[in-house]
Design an enzyme around this catalytic site. Sequence first.
Site, PDB file in Angstrom:
ATOM      1  N   ASP A   9       0.866  -1.183   0.000  1.00 16.03           N
ATOM      2  CA  ASP A   9       0.000   0.000   0.000  1.00 16.03           C
ATOM      3  C   ASP A   9       0.901   1.231   0.000  1.00 16.03           C
ATOM      4  O   ASP A   9       2.085   1.131  -0.357  1.00 16.03           O
ATOM      5  CB  ASP A   9      -0.924  -0.022   1.231  1.00 16.03           C
ATOM      6  CG  ASP A   9      -2.276   0.621   0.966  1.00 16.03           C
ATOM      7  OD1 ASP A   9      -2.305   1.853   0.768  1.00 16.03           O
ATOM      8  OD2 ASP A   9      -3.289  -0.093   0.946  1.00 16.03           O
ATOM      9  N   HIS A  48      -5.188   4.849   4.172  1.00 13.93           N
ATOM     10  CA  HIS A  48      -5.771   3.628   3.600  1.00 13.93           C
ATOM     11  C   HIS A  48      -5.038   2.388   4.108  1.00 13.93           C
ATOM     12  O   HIS A  48      -5.662   1.433   4.600  1.00 13.93           O
ATOM     13  CB  HIS A  48      -5.713   3.701   2.077  1.00 13.93           C
ATOM     14  CG  HIS A  48      -6.345   2.533   1.386  1.00 13.93           C
ATOM     15  ND1 HIS A  48      -5.616   1.435   0.966  1.00 13.93           N
ATOM     16  CD2 HIS A  48      -7.633   2.279   1.050  1.00 13.93           C
ATOM     17  CE1 HIS A  48      -6.429   0.564   0.392  1.00 13.93           C
ATOM     18  NE2 HIS A  48      -7.662   1.048   0.433  1.00 13.93           N
ATOM     19  N   SER A 193     -11.374  -3.048  -0.478  1.00 19.58           N
ATOM     20  CA  SER A 193     -10.093  -2.954   0.243  1.00 19.58           C
ATOM     21  C   SER A 193     -10.202  -3.576   1.626  1.00 19.58           C
ATOM     22  O   SER A 193      -9.315  -4.314   2.069  1.00 19.58           O
ATOM     23  CB  SER A 193      -9.669  -1.488   0.385  1.00 19.58           C
ATOM     24  OG  SER A 193      -9.295  -0.939  -0.847  1.00 19.58           O
TER      25      SER A 193
END
Length: 376
Positions: A9, A48, A193
Amino acid sequence: MLVGVAIIDEGVNFLDERLKSCNSYEEVDICLEKDDFIIPNENYLKAHGTNVASVIHYIEPKCKLISIRLKSKQRINVGLLIQALLYCAEREDIRIINISLGFLYDIFPSDLSSACDICVLNGKIIVASAHPSNEKLCFPAAFENVYGVGTGLLHSPFDFTYLGDGYINILARGIHQRIISENGEYTIRGGTSYATASFTGILSKILIHFTFMDRHELREELRRLSIKSLSMHYPFSCDQHRNAFNFKLPDSGNLLVFPIDDLNVVDLFTHQRVKMIMSYPTDPNNHLSNIGRKSGKRVIQGLISVKLFDTVDTLVIGNYFKNHYLTNIYFGYQLISFFLKYNKKIVAVDPFICDLLNTNFELIRNLKSKLESINN
């Protein structure tokens, strides 16, 4: 035995309060640019990855989290992901690779496929996010040797649905997740996700107890643990049959049509027995709402109330997956469930919705009115 989980990520903030109990973690940067550089607003970019890590840690706190940060002056690209995969392939302590991102292609990128092959040959399990849209395949989730994960209506983050071969192999909890937004505040969101992170956590829990399980044994264990759930994705195969799908309206009754953006439904706006046209509860399409109003019919925003039955007794329902808001897709299921519970008539004008009603009748009928968020 400690299970190493690589999170590919834009970084993880291990100082986040949800990860303070994580005793085993590591951070690695993957960068293709030669010159060193500073990334502004790092915590913003890490939001995220931090949320993904927190979901995995919540489900299996004993695994080792290894943040593989994709670092670039530009947007994240396939080259960076390939480099990260090749790095993971060489590390003996990494067993699972979580990729809560992907790239949409008509034809798969061969270099990315080769990198995934190398990882699998070296004993890694790759878990990657599918895309909410079914217009193009999302890679690496679509590769045969990768677990492609989609979002399912599951009430527990510890549950999942194993679908077998195909583009999406797994459905996991991805809706109503309590996460931290880019501005640092808690919010409720959903998406593939976090479904991917949920399944990675579940895999970690399995492999901690069955360390030497091979791929075949793992698939059998997934089949055994799988439960039924409703998918939040419209399958590719149904798009090919939509125009040829035949449906028949009942000879009597007053009709409510939903959703407002399905062309099969739009064609019914002028039908004399259509009394109401329903848009989505979130982000209604004003253009189609105006078309509905021009037909002289009452257009209402998405709601569920017994007062509907003062005007209508039949639900005519089309493809409510075209709008990618998870809350709107969930509402579509709720609306069907509501009509079923009151023993009202339902007509599906879409092949996938028709199949859902035939194969998941009780699951839809018993759908809870809301999903609780995960407080991790």
